[in-house]
Design a protein around this motif. Structure first.
Motif, PDB file in Angstrom:
ATOM      1  N   ARG A  95      10.390 -25.571 -43.050  1.00  0.00           N
ATOM      2  CA  ARG A  95      11.139 -25.867 -44.281  1.00  0.00           C
ATOM      3  C   ARG A  95      11.890 -27.190 -44.155  1.00  0.00           C
ATOM      4  N   ASN A  98       9.539 -30.047 -44.703  1.00  0.00           N
ATOM      5  CA  ASN A  98       9.239 -30.244 -46.122  1.00  0.00           C
ATOM      6  C   ASN A  98      10.374 -30.973 -46.836  1.00  0.00           C
ATOM      7  N   PRO A 265       9.176 -25.408 -51.321  1.00  0.00           N
ATOM      8  CA  PRO A 265       9.481 -24.646 -50.096  1.00  0.00           C
ATOM      9  C   PRO A 265      10.203 -25.471 -49.043  1.00  0.00           C
ATOM     10  N   LEU A 270      15.133 -22.219 -49.021  1.00  0.00           N
ATOM     11  CA  LEU A 270      15.298 -21.175 -48.006  1.00  0.00           C
ATOM     12  C   LEU A 270      16.730 -20.669 -47.985  1.00  0.00           C
TER      13      LEU A 270
END
Length: 316
Positions: A95, A98, A265, A270
């Protein structure tokens, strides 16, 4: 003298990060509700809740749990998620990559463009070009991110159907597919930071243009744009670097809203997901990563300013 100032800035950054870690830990501890009760559900017996609290170490004093948590981080152990018992380091790693990819793409476009527009505006102060850029930048600053994101989604995903409204990326995608997937969230971030960096670049250049050495360069017959690029820009680099670093930090830390809007994502998405699950260890690590990124980039900006500006090294 230079190394002493750099060491002081680094030490100050570490002390500030330590203080922020304590605030993050304390903030998650005073949240209403019981983590063990949330995990087991409302139908759980008091004995089951007490046993789970003991297994998770929640019955220990807060200061002990903080020191244990901090010691684990210093040793590379980020703990485990309460929701799925997965190692947090593995959970956060992909994460974070990303989020950094999204922020990097936005920065590669926003930073050169903002400096260029700032130079153009400074080249024509109070002219038509300057006024148009200023009006557009003020409009971009006035609009909140979520509103800009929904406008872009409505225009380019719903009406024109050029891009997907959901920016989904995964490990098997090529670079071109990733870039295509992040066009809308990247455009939202660019609009959020472009105006601020451009206006500060313009202000820094105009401040330097009033100096005597710039007047000397003008008397020598140098072209106005050459004066700006060769004489004004190098001397205005320190405040420009500060603004750029602040906005780069914002690109990483401020992606939470954008990631939620486009279901990207990243680390922000998260954190929001695990806030809903009351997964405190994951929320703590996400918050600490955001804080470390912000403090690190600001510390770097301070160091660059000290190196670039002799007056900061010799304040007397």
């Amino acid at each position: 003298m230079l190394w002493k100032l750099v060491a002081q800035r680094l030490a100050l950054g570490l002390v500030l990060l330590l203080a922020i870690s304590a605030i993050i830990f304390a903030g998650t501890q005073i949240l209403p509700g019981d983590v063990a009760q949330t995990i087991l559900g409302q139908s759980a017996t008091p004995e089951a809740v007490a046993n789970l609290r003991h297994d998770l170490g929640l019955d220990q004093p807060a200061i002990y749990r903080y020191l244990q948590w901090l010691g684990g981080i210093l040793h590379g152990d980020l703990g485990r998620s309460l929701a799925n018992r997965q190692d947090i380091a593995q959970l956060v790693g992909g994460r974070l990559a990303n989020t950094l990819f999204l922020a990097a793409v936005a920065a590669v476009i926003a930073v050169p463009l903002s400096v260029f527009l700032g130079l153009i505006a400074a080249r024509h102060p109070n002219g038509l070009v300057d006024r148009v850029i200023s009006i557009l930048s003020l409009g971009a600053i006035s609009l909140p991110e979520f509103f800009v994101g929904y406008l872009l989604m409505m225009a380019f995903a719903v009406k024109l159907d050029w891009f997907s409204s959901i920016s989904n990326v995964h490990a098997g995608m090529s670079l071109g597919q990733r870039l295509s997937a992040v066009v809308l969230p990247c455009a939202t971030l660019i609009l959020a930071v472009l105006a601020h960096m451009m206006r500060m670049t313009r202000a820094a250049i105009l401040n330097v243009l009033s100096s005597s050495y710039v007047e000397t360069a003008e008397l020598k017959g140098l072209a106005p744009f050459e004066i700006i690029v060769r004489h004004a820009l190098p001397n205005a680099i320190a405040p420009i670097v500060n603004v750029v670093m602040l906005n780069l930090a914002y690109l990483v830390v401020g992606v939470v809203v954008v990631e939620v809007i486009f279901v990207y994502p990243g680390l922000g998405q998260l954190m929001v997901d695990h806030v809903a699950k009351r997964d405190v260890p994951v929320v703590q690590i996400c918050g600490l990563i955001f804080a470390a990124t912000y403090i690190g980039l600001n510390t770097f900006a301070d160091i660059v300013s000290i190196v670039a500006n002799p007056r900061l090294r010799h304040p007397k």
